[in-house]
Write a protein that holds these residues in place. Structure first.
Motif, PDB file in Angstrom:
ATOM      1  N   GLY A 229       0.914  -1.087   0.238  1.00  0.00           N
ATOM      2  CA  GLY A 229      -0.122   0.264  -0.281  1.00  0.00           C
ATOM      3  C   GLY A 229       1.098   1.632  -0.301  1.00  0.00           C
ATOM      4  N   LEU A 230       1.887   1.297   1.035  1.00  0.00           N
ATOM      5  CA  LEU A 230       2.924   2.500   0.910  1.00  0.00           C
ATOM      6  C   LEU A 230       3.570   2.273  -0.425  1.00  0.00           C
ATOM      7  N   LEU A 231       4.269   1.453  -0.923  1.00  0.00           N
ATOM      8  CA  LEU A 231       4.766   1.510  -2.043  1.00  0.00           C
ATOM      9  C   LEU A 231       4.068   1.426  -3.475  1.00  0.00           C
ATOM     10  N   ARG A 232       2.823   1.635  -3.509  1.00  0.00           N
ATOM     11  CA  ARG A 232       1.632   1.934  -4.438  1.00  0.00           C
ATOM     12  C   ARG A 232       1.583   4.297  -4.223  1.00  0.00           C
ATOM     13  N   PHE A 233       1.455   4.511  -2.942  1.00  0.00           N
ATOM     14  CA  PHE A 233       1.175   5.585  -2.771  1.00  0.00           C
ATOM     15  C   PHE A 233       2.482   6.380  -3.155  1.00  0.00           C
ATOM     16  N   VAL A 234       3.283   6.303  -3.286  1.00  0.00           N
ATOM     17  CA  VAL A 234       5.284   6.970  -3.334  1.00  0.00           C
ATOM     18  C   VAL A 234       5.266   6.496  -4.405  1.00  0.00           C
ATOM     19  N   GLU A 235       5.161   5.911  -5.343  1.00  0.00           N
ATOM     20  CA  GLU A 235       4.266   5.114  -6.894  1.00  0.00           C
ATOM     21  C   GLU A 235       3.815   7.023  -7.567  1.00  0.00           C
ATOM     22  N   LEU A 236       2.974   6.808  -6.347  1.00  0.00           N
ATOM     23  CA  LEU A 236       1.757   8.368  -7.058  1.00  0.00           C
ATOM     24  C   LEU A 236       2.277   9.469  -6.780  1.00  0.00           C
ATOM     25  N   MET A 237       2.955   9.792  -5.624  1.00  0.00           N
ATOM     26  CA  MET A 237       2.863  10.961  -4.903  1.00  0.00           C
ATOM     27  C   MET A 237       4.896  10.976  -5.174  1.00  0.00           C
ATOM     28  N   ASN A 238       5.733   9.977  -6.102  1.00  0.00           N
ATOM     29  CA  ASN A 238       6.766  10.299  -5.729  1.00  0.00           C
ATOM     30  C   ASN A 238       7.500  10.560  -3.856  1.00  0.00           C
ATOM     31  N   VAL A 239       8.824  10.578  -4.048  1.00  0.00           N
ATOM     32  CA  VAL A 239       9.668   9.810  -2.335  1.00  0.00           C
ATOM     33  C   VAL A 239      10.925  10.613  -2.304  1.00  0.00           C
ATOM     34  N   GLY A 240      10.974  10.446  -1.127  1.00  0.00           N
ATOM     35  CA  GLY A 240      12.649  11.294  -1.050  1.00  0.00           C
ATOM     36  C   GLY A 240      11.542  12.900  -0.405  1.00  0.00           C
ATOM     37  N   THR A 241      13.325  13.711  -0.203  1.00  0.00           N
ATOM     38  CA  THR A 241      13.121  15.079  -0.291  1.00  0.00           C
ATOM     39  C   THR A 241      12.648  15.811  -1.944  1.00  0.00           C
ATOM     40  N   THR A 242      12.313  17.070  -1.791  1.00  0.00           N
ATOM     41  CA  THR A 242      11.945  17.398  -2.597  1.00  0.00           C
ATOM     42  C   THR A 242      11.077  16.739  -3.693  1.00  0.00           C
ATOM     43  N   ARG A 243      10.130  16.099  -3.137  1.00  0.00           N
ATOM     44  CA  ARG A 243       9.314  14.731  -4.203  1.00  0.00           C
ATOM     45  C   ARG A 243       8.050  15.441  -5.288  1.00  0.00           C
ATOM     46  N   SER A 244       7.736  17.227  -4.106  1.00  0.00           N
ATOM     47  CA  SER A 244       6.437  17.537  -5.511  1.00  0.00           C
ATOM     48  C   SER A 244       6.861  18.605  -6.576  1.00  0.00           C
ATOM     49  N   LEU A 245       8.542  18.569  -6.270  1.00  0.00           N
ATOM     50  CA  LEU A 245       9.285  19.242  -7.377  1.00  0.00           C
ATOM     51  C   LEU A 245       9.696  18.672  -8.630  1.00  0.00           C
ATOM     52  N   GLY A 246       9.410  16.479  -8.362  1.00  0.00           N
ATOM     53  CA  GLY A 246       9.638  15.724  -9.054  1.00  0.00           C
ATOM     54  C   GLY A 246      10.777  14.853  -8.828  1.00  0.00           C
ATOM     55  N   PHE A 247      11.600  14.765  -7.742  1.00  0.00           N
ATOM     56  CA  PHE A 247      12.939  14.402  -7.547  1.00  0.00           C
ATOM     57  C   PHE A 247      12.209  12.716  -6.884  1.00  0.00           C
ATOM     58  N   GLY A 248      12.620  11.746  -7.005  1.00  0.00           N
ATOM     59  CA  GLY A 248      12.542  10.592  -6.171  1.00  0.00           C
ATOM     60  C   GLY A 248      11.042  10.190  -7.208  1.00  0.00           C
ATOM     61  N   TYR A 249      10.969  10.433  -8.641  1.00  0.00           N
ATOM     62  CA  TYR A 249       9.612   9.634  -9.750  1.00  0.00           C
ATOM     63  C   TYR A 249      10.179   7.965  -9.880  1.00  0.00           C
ATOM     64  N   VAL A 250       9.615   6.975  -8.803  1.00  0.00           N
ATOM     65  CA  VAL A 250       9.703   5.696  -9.418  1.00  0.00           C
ATOM     66  C   VAL A 250       8.605   5.069  -9.858  1.00  0.00           C
ATOM     67  N   ARG A 251       9.089   4.076 -10.537  1.00  0.00           N
ATOM     68  CA  ARG A 251       8.060   3.171 -11.108  1.00  0.00           C
ATOM     69  C   ARG A 251       7.950   1.598 -10.765  1.00  0.00           C
ATOM     70  N   ILE A 252       7.311   0.493 -10.074  1.00  0.00           N
ATOM     71  CA  ILE A 252       7.187  -0.116  -9.862  1.00  0.00           C
ATOM     72  C   ILE A 252       6.814  -1.407 -10.964  1.00  0.00           C
ATOM     73  N   LYS A 253       8.261  -2.669 -10.759  1.00  0.00           N
ATOM     74  CA  LYS A 253       8.350  -3.692 -11.793  1.00  0.00           C
ATOM     75  C   LYS A 253       8.128  -4.507 -11.110  1.00  0.00           C
ATOM     76  N   THR A 254       7.066  -4.999 -11.300  1.00  0.00           N
ATOM     77  CA  THR A 254       6.736  -6.464 -10.541  1.00  0.00           C
ATOM     78  C   THR A 254       7.205  -7.513 -11.723  1.00  0.00           C
ATOM     79  N   ASP A 255       8.113  -7.804 -12.787  1.00  0.00           N
ATOM     80  CA  ASP A 255       8.338  -8.873 -13.412  1.00  0.00           C
ATOM     81  C   ASP A 255       9.855  -9.950 -12.321  1.00  0.00           C
ATOM     82  N   THR A 256       9.802 -11.134 -13.414  1.00  0.00           N
ATOM     83  CA  THR A 256      10.235 -11.750 -12.261  1.00  0.00           C
ATOM     84  C   THR A 256      11.782 -11.698 -13.164  1.00  0.00           C
ATOM     85  N   HIS A 257      12.425 -10.950 -13.672  1.00  0.00           N
ATOM     86  CA  HIS A 257      13.807 -11.037 -14.879  1.00  0.00           C
ATOM     87  C   HIS A 257      15.260  -9.557 -14.089  1.00  0.00           C
TER      88      HIS A 257
END
Length: 262
Positions: A229-257
């Protein structure tokens, strides 16, 4: 028609554009978000040109070419943004008329985030991420940690959640963090610390770019669901310092490679 020249970290440009557009329908809300010195209920991503996220290099956008960015907002801010975006077609950016075309609007129920996901996944950090360290002595400057550990991600995400959402899901977050420390492992890691600059600033802004593969070594469904739940929220809103400006833009990948160097 004129070309558009973009350089350095474009997330701050995306936020400035967003607040200017919001100000056309709700100037008071736009001003309050701009002046807010605590975590904001809104975030953007840097501009993207094709598959490239524009966080550092200089890029010339020719007439007719497309750049895109994402805006994420909570509650009333989101509804006012939808209203503002729906009534706009052209904006002025660096003395260039830019066609503004909202591609889609997605509405999420946060309760739906808290379902257990797979035990192995990759986090891709598409813009620089850094985590501010708490002071134990008096100092003037912020000190950053650039390690994309799950402990840093969870601590940052929980603090942001508690301030902008404020429900009781992470009330006892210290125990949750202890579980993360003991049961979430790094199994692969590739990346580097990079430097960028904000517009009108000569101060280098450092952050980590890359991929990290994690594995959950626990059978606690409730904790796994809480983490996802937290990871999906982070993927939506970014993470870390200065997240509102676009730092910490993350994408979750669930493939096994396993992630490969790029």
């Amino acid at each position: 028609m004129s070309a558009l020249v973009l350089s350095n970290f474009t997330g701050s440009i995306a936020m400035s554009m967003t607040l200017n557009i919001l100000g056309r329908v709700d100037d008071e809300l736009a001003r309050s978000l701009h002046e807010l010195r605590v975590p904001k209920p809104i975030s953007v991503t840097p501009f993207a040109y094709g598959d490239d996220v524009l966080w550092g290099r200089r890029r010339i956008i020719a007439p007719g070419e497309v750049v895109r960015f994402r805006v994420s907002a909570l509650d009333r801010v989101g509804s006012r943004l939808v209203e503002a975006f729906s009534n706009l077609r052209v904006v002025r950016l660096f003395n260039v008329d830019v066609v503004f075309d909202p591609v889609s609007v997605e509405v999420f129920d946060i309760d739906g985030f808290f379902n257990a996901g797979p035990g192995e996944f990759v986090l891709e950090f598409l813009s620089p991420v850094r985590f501010a360290r708490r002071r134990t002595m008096r100092r003037r400057r912020v000190k950053y940690d650039f390690c994309p550990s799950m402990e840093n991600i969870v601590r940052s995400g929980v603090v942001y959640w508690n301030r902008v959402v404020g429900d009781s899901r992470f009330k006892n977050w210290v125990r949750f963090l202890r579980w993360v420390y003991n049961y979430v492992y790094v199994s692969d890691f590739y990346g580097r610390v990079v430097s960028t600059r904000l517009p009108n600033s000569s101060q280098p802004q450092l952050g980590f770019i890359g991929r990290v593969r994690f594995e959950i070594k626990s059978k606690s469904e409730s904790r796994i669901a809480q983490l996802w739940g937290l990871l999906r929220f982070v993927e939506l809103m970014n993470v870390g310092t200065t997240r509102s400006l676009g730092f910490g833009y993350v994408r979750i990948k669930t493939d096994t490679h396993k992630p490969s160097p790029q």
